[in-house]
Design an enzyme around this catalytic site. Structure first.
Site, mmCIF file in Angstrom:
data_model
loop_
_atom_site.group_PDB
_atom_site.id
_atom_site.type_symbol
_atom_site.label_atom_id
_atom_site.label_comp_id
_atom_site.label_asym_id
_atom_site.label_seq_id
_atom_site.Cartn_x
_atom_site.Cartn_y
_atom_site.Cartn_z
ATOM 1 N N GLU A 111 0.842 -1.198 0.000
ATOM 2 C CA GLU A 111 0.000 0.000 0.000
ATOM 3 C C GLU A 111 0.876 1.247 0.000
ATOM 4 O O GLU A 111 2.068 1.199 0.324
ATOM 5 C CB GLU A 111 -0.926 0.010 1.221
ATOM 6 C CG GLU A 111 -0.181 0.057 2.537
ATOM 7 C CD GLU A 111 -1.058 -0.273 3.733
ATOM 8 O OE1 GLU A 111 -2.165 -0.808 3.533
ATOM 9 O OE2 GLU A 111 -0.623 -0.016 4.868
ATOM 10 N N LYS A 113 2.595 4.550 1.244
ATOM 11 C CA LYS A 113 3.030 5.044 2.550
ATOM 12 C C LYS A 113 2.789 6.554 2.586
ATOM 13 O O LYS A 113 3.609 7.343 2.120
ATOM 14 C CB LYS A 113 4.508 4.736 2.794
ATOM 15 C CG LYS A 113 4.967 5.073 4.208
ATOM 16 C CD LYS A 113 6.416 4.661 4.429
ATOM 17 C CE LYS A 113 6.831 4.923 5.864
ATOM 18 N NZ LYS A 113 6.741 6.349 6.239
ATOM 19 N N ASP A 115 2.708 10.235 3.646
ATOM 20 C CA ASP A 115 3.706 11.001 4.393
ATOM 21 C C ASP A 115 2.997 11.986 5.320
ATOM 22 O O ASP A 115 2.739 13.128 4.958
ATOM 23 C CB ASP A 115 4.615 11.743 3.417
ATOM 24 C CG ASP A 115 5.913 12.187 4.071
ATOM 25 O OD1 ASP A 115 6.162 11.786 5.215
ATOM 26 O OD2 ASP A 115 6.675 12.929 3.421
ATOM 27 N N TYR A 223 -5.043 2.574 7.676
ATOM 28 C CA TYR A 223 -4.393 1.471 6.980
ATOM 29 C C TYR A 223 -4.416 0.151 7.744
ATOM 30 O O TYR A 223 -4.032 -0.884 7.206
ATOM 31 C CB TYR A 223 -2.943 1.828 6.651
ATOM 32 C CG TYR A 223 -2.132 2.314 7.842
ATOM 33 C CD1 TYR A 223 -1.596 1.425 8.767
ATOM 34 C CD2 TYR A 223 -1.899 3.665 8.035
ATOM 35 C CE1 TYR A 223 -0.855 1.870 9.852
ATOM 36 C CE2 TYR A 223 -1.160 4.127 9.107
ATOM 37 C CZ TYR A 223 -0.644 3.230 10.019
ATOM 38 O OH TYR A 223 0.075 3.663 11.101
ATOM 39 N N LYS A 311 11.270 2.914 0.896
ATOM 40 C CA LYS A 311 11.187 4.369 0.805
ATOM 41 C C LYS A 311 11.868 4.883 -0.464
ATOM 42 O O LYS A 311 12.944 4.407 -0.846
ATOM 43 C CB LYS A 311 11.806 5.018 2.046
ATOM 44 C CG LYS A 311 11.092 4.619 3.340
ATOM 45 C CD LYS A 311 11.516 5.453 4.520
ATOM 46 C CE LYS A 311 10.904 6.823 4.481
ATOM 47 N NZ LYS A 311 11.162 7.589 5.728
ATOM 48 N N CYS A 405 21.126 47.466 6.336
ATOM 49 C CA CYS A 405 19.993 47.040 5.514
ATOM 50 C C CYS A 405 20.308 47.281 4.038
ATOM 51 O O CYS A 405 20.704 48.397 3.664
ATOM 52 C CB CYS A 405 18.740 47.816 5.918
ATOM 53 S SG CYS A 405 17.320 47.517 4.829
ATOM 54 N N CYS A 408 17.754 50.346 2.841
ATOM 55 C CA CYS A 408 17.809 51.738 3.327
ATOM 56 C C CYS A 408 19.126 52.103 4.007
ATOM 57 O O CYS A 408 19.295 53.229 4.475
ATOM 58 C CB CYS A 408 16.649 52.002 4.285
ATOM 59 S SG CYS A 408 16.767 51.090 5.845
ATOM 60 N N CYS A 423 15.870 45.061 10.212
ATOM 61 C CA CYS A 423 16.098 46.485 9.946
ATOM 62 C C CYS A 423 15.105 47.255 10.809
ATOM 63 O O CYS A 423 13.896 47.053 10.683
ATOM 64 C CB CYS A 423 15.872 46.795 8.466
ATOM 65 S SG CYS A 423 15.764 48.572 8.120
ATOM 66 N N CYS A 429 12.161 52.576 5.351
ATOM 67 C CA CYS A 429 12.840 51.543 4.555
ATOM 68 C C CYS A 429 11.974 51.202 3.341
ATOM 69 O O CYS A 429 10.851 50.702 3.497
ATOM 70 C CB CYS A 429 13.074 50.293 5.395
ATOM 71 S SG CYS A 429 13.848 48.942 4.478
#
Length: 671
Positions: A111, A113, A115, A223, A311, A405, A408, A423, A429
């Protein structure tokens, strides 16, 4: 030779990855690499059994129970499966089964698997009574309240003959489409993205507020039957049909195989099918079909002998880091991004990968011009897995976060106990202003149509908009200065801005761009405050009393409203015509939508999808993205697609746009 100290370090490393995976929901290595680490620990313990630590990861299974949930002991342990990654390892498993059973040509049930997150669900006389996470294998978290929020999970079994007691094992997962929508929403709200659907599902189940779980659109597939009284099952292959008869969702696309060759054929077919599946899978589960043989074979203490997981290897590719650039978010957070030599991976061309923060770059030691391995986290988000140090150029140096930054030139700051660098120049900015206005105008906040990011950039570059409130005093003459703006586009944008002036308090709060505030938190604040002035006046202690508001969020709210420029901006918004409407959270229990699940499909002409969703929630209804037997109404606009077809097959009540507006009590107006 491996030393005892090295073995201890390996154990600690595996547990650290366990924590990142299960507790933090932020894994830093692939499943493949994790399994190889664990396998190495097992090999050392086989060579030196006297070294085995009581805290070794081989002595326990899965995650640690999280705080905030009651811990429940499993009636039957929830064991993890042994993993295999090659035909040779699969062949070893089959030969081992034939030797243990003493016969060849055994039947194997295979079957998908899924995730996701493994859970155990209990039904008593057909009624759902408890749902528990895998936890450490012997005990887990009681997440019954959260699991009940999953639409596909029946609270009551169906059928003429129901078992008195039923314990089933399944996987909670997040469909790919739901995951993409969730991450898009989190990105717009300035929240950290989930790495993959599996972690998003795990994080959703760990929410202490079931309402948050309900909004995440989780699904479940079972399952196995762990216990049933009475039961007539003798084969694993009978479980799927039995579960479906009871009204339970089960893992589909299964196959009964009689040889390794048939199993390999099935694996190849699933591998080709995998990209088109609506959910993530990371392999195939192969089990002895005979349940009596399963019981006879038993377990190794941590895994069943009669099953193995084949897997799939992660989808990876190798490319070069051309540069590391820095993006500035709407709250000022600096995020490094790897600019990659474009490469095709899992069906799409990858040219960028987020590096999250400076600490991750330092930990992986990623440098400009490095040859790196990338993979799609959950087959969705590109990420750098590792660096090939053998190909590193000699003249490279470690990357460092800029001191100023990039937008700016302000000196950046890092607050105590925070990884993020920010920042602090929020008012001036340009990058922050751009992101902030784009978020403000987005569908989850003020929902201003025709105001996309390119137009936002023009408004900022021309100096027409220097703060949020400037949007509401734009004139036709000003918009005529913008590239591509003619009479119709000017009319459309100004009309959308005018309509956006009338908004809900929760959308107004969200649009302010307060750090750590997303849609759910904005709804909470609107419900408890009632009006913006009341929220501004709340102190930290008052805010913490609101369920779902923690100290970090409360501090951010107080800090925002203690900043004079932010208060001036709120006053300017209101002076410029914005009217945050006090929301009515008391539902009319007699309303047609109260307590009902509604699905919206197609394009609505005179009301936005967001507006329709808000109205449904205001009347006590719930909006779902998928049609099922639990759906009460389907609202169909233009080009509704497959959802309408499914609704017709299920004989559900279908409303057109006018019927919906009449039911909800919406005053028709041109949008």
């Amino acid at each position: 030779m491996t030393s005892n100290a090295e073995y201890s370090y390996l154990c600690q490393e595996v547990w650290e990855h366990n924590k990142r995976y299960y507790i933090d929901n932020a894994p830093t290595i692939s499943d493949y690499d994790y399994d190889r680490l664990l396998k190495r620990v097992e090999e050392i313990e086989q060579e030196h059994p006297d070294w085995t630590l009581p805290s070794s990861p081989t002595q326990r299974v899965g995650e640690m129970p999280s705080e905030g949930f009651a811990t429940v002991k499993h009636v039957l342990p929830m064991l993890s499966l042994q993993n295999s990654y090659s035909e040779e390892e699969l062949d070893d498993f089959i030969k081992r089964m034939e030797k243990l059973v003493g016969q060849k040509e055994l039947r194997y049930f295979c079957e998908l698997k899924v995730d996701g997150t493994a859970i155990s669900v209990h039904y008593s006389k057909g009624t759902l009574t408890r749902a528990v996470t895998r936890g450490n294998g012997s005990e887990g978290d009681d997440i019954t309240g959260n699991v009940k929020a999953i639409q596909s999970l029946p609270l009551q079994l169906v059928g003429t003959t129901l078992p008195n007691e039923l314990e089933i094992r399944g996987e909670v997962f997040m469909p790919k489409a739901s995951f993409e929508k969730l991450n898009q929403r989190r990105e717009k709200e300035g929240q950290q993205l989930f790495a993959n659907p599996r972690n998003a599902a795990a994080g959703s189940l760990k929410q202490l507020n079931p309402k948050v779980t309900a909004e995440r659109d989780l699904a479940i597939a079972f399952y196995a039957v762990a216990h049933s009284a009475p039961t007539s099952l003798t084969k694993q292959s009978q479980a799927s049909g039995y579960l479906q008869q009871l009204g339970l969702p089960s893992v589909y696309s299964c196959r009964l195989c009689r040889s390794k060759e048939e199993i390999i054929t099935y694996i190849k077919e699933v591998s080709e099918l995998r990209p088109s599946l609506p959910f993530e899978i990371d392999g195939i589960v192969i089990k002895i079909d005979d349940l009596a043989l399963q019981k006879e074979l038993g377990t190794t203490g941590k895994s069943p002998r009669w099953a193995v997981a084949y897997k799939f290897s992660p989808k990876q590719a190798t490319t070069t880091v051309l540069d590391i650039t820095v993006q500035v978010g709407r709250t000022g957070t600096l995020t490094p991004v790897a600019e990659l030599d474009p490469i095709l991976l899992a069906g799409s061309t990858i040219s960028r990968a987020t590096l999250h923060n400076e600490e991750e770059i330092r930990r992986k030691d990623i440098r400009i011009s490095d040859s790196v391995t990338i993979e799609k986290g959950g087959d969705v988000i590109p990420k750098i897995v590792s660096v090939d140090l053998s190909k590193r150029k000699q003249d490279t140096s470690p990357w460092q976060m800029p001191k100023r930054c990039p937008s700016c030139d302000s000196v950046v700051v890092r607050e105590e106990e925070e990884v993020a660098v920010r920042c602090p120049n929020a008012p001036s900015c340009p990058a922050q202003l751009h992101r902030r206005i784009a978020f403000f105008a987005g569908r989850y906040a003020f929902d201003i149509e025709h105001l996309g990011e390119k137009i936002v950039a023009q408004l900022i570059d021309t100096g027409l908009v220097k703060r949020l409130s400037d949007l509401f005093i734009l004139t036709p003459e000003q918009l005529a200065q913008l590239e591509g703006f003619k009479e119709k586009s000017i009319h459309n944008l100004l009309k959308s801005i005018e309509q956006a002036k009338k908004t809900t308090l929760s959308r107004f709060i969200l649009g302010l761009g307060i750090r750590h505030i997303g849609t759910e938190t904005a709804d909470l604040l609107a419900k408890h405050a009632g009006e913006i002035k009341a929220l501004i006046d709340m102190d930290k202690e008052t805010l913490i009393q609101i369920e779902g508001i923690g100290e970090k969020v409360a501090a951010a709210i107080v800090e925002h409203f203690q900043t004079p420029s932010n208060i001036k901006e709120i006053e300017a918004l209101i002076d410029n015509g914005v009217q945050p409407i006090k929301e009515e959270f008391k539902h009319d229990r007699t309303h047609a939508f109260y307590g009902k699940t509604i699905v919206l499909t197609g394009t609505l002409q005179t009301i936005s999808r967001q507006e329709a969703t808000a109205l449904i929630k205001q009347h006590g209804g719930k909006v779902s993205s998928s049609v099922s037997t639990n759906t009460h109404f389907v609202v169909a606009g233009d080009s509704p697609g497959s959802k309408l077809d499914k609704a017709k097959k299920l004989n559900l009540t279908i409303l057109d746009e006018q019927q919906f507006k009449k039911t909800i009590g919406f005053d028709s107006h041109e949008k």
